[in-house]
Design an enzyme around this catalytic site. Sequence first.
Site, PDB file in Angstrom:
ATOM      1  N   ASP A 259     -15.161  -2.915  -1.534  1.00 20.01           N
ATOM      2  CA  ASP A 259     -14.791  -2.656  -0.140  1.00 20.01           C
ATOM      3  C   ASP A 259     -16.071  -2.370   0.631  1.00 20.01           C
ATOM      4  O   ASP A 259     -16.796  -1.435   0.290  1.00 20.01           O
ATOM      5  CB  ASP A 259     -13.839  -1.470  -0.056  1.00 20.01           C
ATOM      6  CG  ASP A 259     -12.621  -1.648  -0.967  1.00 20.01           C
ATOM      7  OD1 ASP A 259     -12.202  -2.801  -1.147  1.00 20.01           O
ATOM      8  OD2 ASP A 259     -12.111  -0.642  -1.491  1.00 20.01           O
TER       9      ASP A 259
ATOM     10  N   ASP B 248       0.851  -1.180   0.000  1.00 15.92           N
ATOM     11  CA  ASP B 248       0.000   0.000   0.000  1.00 15.92           C
ATOM     12  C   ASP B 248       0.891   1.234   0.000  1.00 15.92           C
ATOM     13  O   ASP B 248       1.738   1.394   0.897  1.00 15.92           O
ATOM     14  CB  ASP B 248      -0.909   0.019   1.233  1.00 15.92           C
ATOM     15  CG  ASP B 248      -1.998  -1.040   1.159  1.00 15.92           C
ATOM     16  OD1 ASP B 248      -2.075  -1.741   0.129  1.00 15.92           O
ATOM     17  OD2 ASP B 248      -2.767  -1.169   2.119  1.00 15.92           O
TER      18      ASP B 248
END
Length: 241
Positions: free
Chosen positions: A129, A8
């Site tokens: 998500d 990330d």
Amino acid sequence: MILYPAIDLKDGACVRLVKGEMNAATVFNTDPAAQARNFAAAGCAWIHVVDLNGAFAGRPVNGAAVESIVKAVPVPVQLGGGIRDMETIALWLEKGVRRVILGTVALRNPPLVRQACARFPGQVAVGIDARDGYVAVEGWAEKSEVTALDLALKFEDAGVAAIIYTDIERDGLLAGPNVEATAALAEKLTTPVIASGGVASLDDLRALKARAASGIAGVISGRALYDGRIDLAAALAVLKD
């Protein structure tokens, strides 16, 4: 089952967030390419990359870091974060990213997902998500009124390579993945599902592997790999078919 180690990116560094909060970032490596090489050298078949700044900005931000990762490793890279138009999709695939992940745009502009799948077969995934079962977008800052299942079903016949399902409430907390919710989603789809969020131990990986028949084809792990809770070699062994 494929293990996707996560990189990330925030401000050019490898970080992990807690429940998607940008102000709760822990920096684990300031050299993303080196981190990617470590994962590839350990035997990982894919690498999962997210441009966190891009997810909030709605456009690529950590481009240089992403390019350095792609050039550094021989294994395929999948990338999400800030990819919201055909030009950006094409740009990243031309630069060597193997698979792009469309998240916010999958909710906002479903036809674009279909067009991208037709133009780039096998190279488009949808990132879903969810918070409390409902899709969150704009870098998880906004919760919609659409359920994860309803959104996934929209693309069943589109040729999506995978659905990447993240339980936001577990992401970065090392609280264990939401195995039941992930398996329940996978069972209702023909598209392979990649689990994400909360993986903290080899037992978590075993629990997901035990539900492979439901359609769970892979799992993303981040923080637990970085802080040593999960040994990468052992994880790959657990998930090996």
